[in-house]
Motif scaffolding. Structure first.
Motif, short mmCIF file in Angstrom:
data_model
loop_
_atom_site.label_atom_id
_atom_site.label_comp_id
_atom_site.label_asym_id
_atom_site.label_seq_id
_atom_site.Cartn_x
_atom_site.Cartn_y
_atom_site.Cartn_z
N PHE A 33 -5.73 0.95 -12.00
CA PHE A 33 -6.15 -0.36 -10.78
C PHE A 33 -4.77 0.28 -10.11
CE2 PHE A 33 -8.59 -1.15 -14.54
CZ PHE A 33 -9.74 -1.47 -13.37
N LEU A 34 -3.81 -1.07 -9.27
CA LEU A 34 -3.58 -1.18 -7.82
C LEU A 34 -3.68 -2.41 -7.97
CD1 LEU A 34 -1.38 0.76 -6.03
CD2 LEU A 34 -3.43 1.09 -4.99
N ILE A 35 -2.91 -3.13 -7.55
CA ILE A 35 -2.52 -4.22 -7.15
C ILE A 35 -1.42 -4.22 -5.31
CG2 ILE A 35 -0.85 -5.30 -8.49
CD1 ILE A 35 -2.07 -7.84 -7.34
N THR A 36 -2.13 -4.41 -4.63
CA THR A 36 -1.23 -5.07 -3.04
C THR A 36 -1.00 -6.07 -2.39
OG1 THR A 36 -2.94 -4.24 -1.71
CG2 THR A 36 -1.57 -2.46 -2.36
N ALA A 37 0.08 -6.59 -1.87
CA ALA A 37 -0.29 -7.98 -0.82
C ALA A 37 0.34 -7.43 -0.46
CB ALA A 37 1.07 -8.35 -1.76
N GLY A 38 0.21 -8.75 0.95
CA GLY A 38 0.47 -8.34 2.36
C GLY A 38 0.16 -9.31 3.73
N ASN A 39 0.13 -9.49 4.85
CA ASN A 39 -0.39 -10.42 5.06
C ASN A 39 -1.64 -9.88 5.92
OD1 ASN A 39 -0.24 -12.23 8.42
ND2 ASN A 39 0.12 -13.78 6.35
N GLY A 40 -2.37 -10.32 5.56
CA GLY A 40 -3.50 -9.72 6.58
C GLY A 40 -4.88 -8.85 6.08
N MET A 66 -5.68 -4.35 3.12
CA MET A 66 -6.63 -3.60 2.63
C MET A 66 -6.32 -1.92 2.75
SD MET A 66 -9.22 -4.11 0.77
CE MET A 66 -10.56 -1.85 0.00
N GLN A 67 -6.20 -1.63 4.11
CA GLN A 67 -5.40 -0.16 4.71
C GLN A 67 -4.12 0.09 3.56
OE1 GLN A 67 -6.66 1.80 7.88
NE2 GLN A 67 -5.82 2.97 5.98
N LYS A 68 -3.13 -0.12 3.17
CA LYS A 68 -2.26 -0.33 2.45
C LYS A 68 -2.76 -0.17 1.40
CE LYS A 68 1.52 -3.29 1.83
NZ LYS A 68 2.21 -4.16 2.07
N TRP A 69 -4.03 -0.45 0.80
CA TRP A 69 -4.26 0.18 -0.49
C TRP A 69 -5.25 1.07 -1.14
CZ3 TRP A 69 -9.24 0.32 -3.18
CH2 TRP A 69 -9.35 0.71 -3.96
N GLY A 70 -5.88 1.13 0.92
CA GLY A 70 -6.31 2.36 0.82
C GLY A 70 -5.51 3.71 0.62
N ALA A 92 -5.82 11.72 -4.62
CA ALA A 92 -5.28 12.98 -4.03
C ALA A 92 -6.51 14.56 -3.19
CB ALA A 92 -4.68 14.03 -5.36
N GLY A 93 -7.27 13.85 -2.56
CA GLY A 93 -8.42 14.05 -2.37
C GLY A 93 -8.03 14.21 -0.37
N LYS A 94 -7.72 13.73 -0.49
CA LYS A 94 -7.31 13.84 1.76
C LYS A 94 -6.59 12.86 1.98
CE LYS A 94 -11.90 12.69 2.26
NZ LYS A 94 -12.66 11.46 1.39
N THR A 95 -5.93 12.97 2.53
CA THR A 95 -4.41 11.71 3.23
C THR A 95 -5.65 10.90 4.80
OG1 THR A 95 -3.74 13.51 5.02
CG2 THR A 95 -2.86 13.38 2.74
N ARG A 96 -5.07 9.73 4.53
CA ARG A 96 -6.11 9.42 6.31
C ARG A 96 -5.40 10.60 7.38
NH1 ARG A 96 -3.69 3.81 9.27
NH2 ARG A 96 -2.54 4.32 7.05
N GLY A 97 -4.06 11.52 6.98
CA GLY A 97 -4.62 11.83 8.77
C GLY A 97 -5.16 13.20 8.58
N GLY A 98 -5.40 13.56 7.26
CA GLY A 98 -5.96 14.72 7.29
C GLY A 98 -7.32 14.38 7.42
N ALA A 99 -8.41 13.02 6.88
CA ALA A 99 -9.44 13.02 6.48
C ALA A 99 -9.76 12.60 8.41
CB ALA A 99 -10.21 11.54 6.05
N GLU A 100 -9.12 12.09 9.37
CA GLU A 100 -9.02 11.52 10.05
C GLU A 100 -9.30 13.38 10.93
OE1 GLU A 100 -6.30 8.84 11.27
OE2 GLU A 100 -7.10 7.15 10.68
N ALA A 101 -8.46 13.75 10.98
CA ALA A 101 -8.22 15.15 11.50
C ALA A 101 -9.82 16.19 10.93
CB ALA A 101 -7.41 16.49 11.30
N MET A 102 -10.62 15.79 10.26
CA MET A 102 -11.55 16.38 10.23
C MET A 102 -12.51 16.20 10.75
SD MET A 102 -11.73 17.92 6.06
CE MET A 102 -13.46 18.46 5.76
N GLN A 103 -12.82 14.57 10.55
CA GLN A 103 -13.51 14.09 11.17
C GLN A 103 -13.47 14.64 12.77
OE1 GLN A 103 -12.21 10.15 10.05
NE2 GLN A 103 -13.25 10.04 8.34
N ALA A 104 -12.71 14.51 13.90
CA ALA A 104 -12.42 14.23 14.39
C ALA A 104 -12.96 15.85 14.99
CB ALA A 104 -11.72 14.69 15.25
N ALA A 105 -13.19 17.07 13.83
CA ALA A 105 -13.57 17.98 14.18
C ALA A 105 -15.27 18.06 13.88
CB ALA A 105 -12.83 19.14 13.44
N ASP A 106 -15.98 17.11 13.85
CA ASP A 106 -16.89 17.23 12.94
C ASP A 106 -18.13 16.36 13.78
OD1 ASP A 106 -18.80 17.11 10.13
OD2 ASP A 106 -19.43 15.65 11.47
#
Length: 368
Positions: A88-95, A100-104, A112-126
């Motif tokens: 399990f992973l726990i993250t803390a912050g303000n906002g 949630m983005q940090k946790w994600g 290790a399935g994808k990175t945020r940048g990699g996922a966004e690049a694939m989405q931009a090509a779909d």
């Protein structure tokens, strides 16, 4: 996401989490996969969630532990192989959003399935994400409905078609092939930049009126006189798929292996299955495989909750086939577990988070 709970926890008061006894859900037991998000009036936020085994995880405040949050494998698991571990992973912050983005981001890194940048690049090509398309799903005019002929004397406003295999078109109505061709011409004349069509559950073969699970993920014999291929529509396709019936032909006549939940729904458990069905339709123009009724399948096959690897194996095989065919995957009617598990799958690019044509929850489900 279906059946997500929001709990108001006032400072100094005991935290009471909904249980099956007072939840509105008729099957609230398995709905334990989403992260726990806690925040105060200053939006100081803590996020706690699983990093693996998303379909057999549990985390909730425990009375036995004095209200501390207990994390671990679900009690639905029949057997844990030697050496099994659950992180399990726990993250803390303000906002809430930032935390949630940090946790994600940490989840993406861990799986290790994808990175945020990699996922966004694939989405931009779909095309299914970046461009306007036409959906024939529940709520759309041509959902189990075809076009009326101009000179028809039907006296009705639609050509409603039943949800199992019967002959179409109805009297005074066009078939689906002609309907889609006319729609394409209309969009072109109206200069609407429609770049793809989504074909919903009407396009493939069900078992019967009483068993509307998928029998064969291939075109209804009455729908497309020329066959479903790229020669007459010439547009990319998002193709819907639902649960597979326990009576489907792949299982009983074609030698593919399935896990039978005993409730009329089965899950493919065969390395050959998804490459086979996707390979049959890829040349017709499929750009996205839309897997619907994920919740129904999850709740109808108990082995997905009792075996620690089966659910992952099912969805991983789906993703590997999509990689091989160079198509994306859209999740529909998913649980938090499916969304979290998709972090490990390169070709799962998007999912639907509401019921058909409506927000399924009040605004509190999506704020702050």
């Amino acid at each position: 996401l279906q059946d997500t709970e929001v709990v108001d926890w006032q400072a100094g008061r005991k935290l009471v989490v909904p249980t099956c006894g007072n939840s509105k859900s008729e099957s609230c037991g398995p709905y334990t996969g989403s992260p726990v998000v806690a925040y105060n009036s200053k939006i100081d936020t803590v996020v706690l969630g699983p990093l693996d085994h998303f379909f057999v995880t549990n985390r909730r405040p425990s009375q036995e532990l004095g209200g501390a949050v207990a994390c671990g494998f679900s009690g639905t698991v029949d057997e844990l192989p030697a050496g099994s571990a659950h992180e399990f992973l726990i993250t803390a912050g303000n906002g809430v959003s930032d935390t949630m983005q940090k946790w994600g981001d940490a989840l993406l890194s861990a799986t290790a399935g994808k990175t945020r940048g990699g996922a966004e690049a694939m989405q931009a090509a779909d095309i299914g994400i970046t461009h306007l398309g036409y959906y024939t799903d529940n709520g759309g005019f041509y959902y189990y409905n075809t076009e009326i002929m101009p000179d028809s004397s039907r006296g009705e406003e639609s050509c409603n078609v039943s949800k199992w295999d019967n002959d179409t078109p109805n009297k005074g109505c066009y078939d689906w092939q002609t309907t889609l061709q006319h729609l394409k011409k209309y969009f072109s004349a109206a200069t609407l930049p429609i770049r793809y069509f989504q074909l919903d559950s009407w396009w493939y073969q069900k078992v019967s009126k009483l068993d509307q699970g998928c029998d064969l993920w291939e075109p209804r014999l009455d729908a497309f006189p020329s066959g479903l291929n790229s020669s007459w529509l010439r547009e990319p396709l998002v193709l819907h798929s639902r649960w597979f019936s326990g009576k489907n032909r792949y299982y009983h006549k074609m030698g593919f292996s399935f896990i039978d939940g005993g409730k009329g729904v089965v899950v493919p458990d065969d390395d050959r299955f998804f490459p086979y069905i996707m390979g049959r339709v890829r040349s017709w123009g499929m750009i996205t495989y839309e897997q619907d009724f994920l919740t129904k399948t999850f709740l109808s096959v108990p082995q997905l909750q009792s075996n620690i690897s089966l659910a992952h194996r099912w969805l991983s095989r789906m993703n590997k086939a999509a990689q091989k065919m160079n198509v994306s995957i859209q999740y529909c009617m998913a649980q938090p577990q499916h969304i979290l598990q998709s972090s490990a799958f390169s070709n799962v690019l998007y999912g639907r988070a509401s019921q058909d044509y409506q927000a399924s929850k009040g605004h509190i489900r999506y704020t702050p």
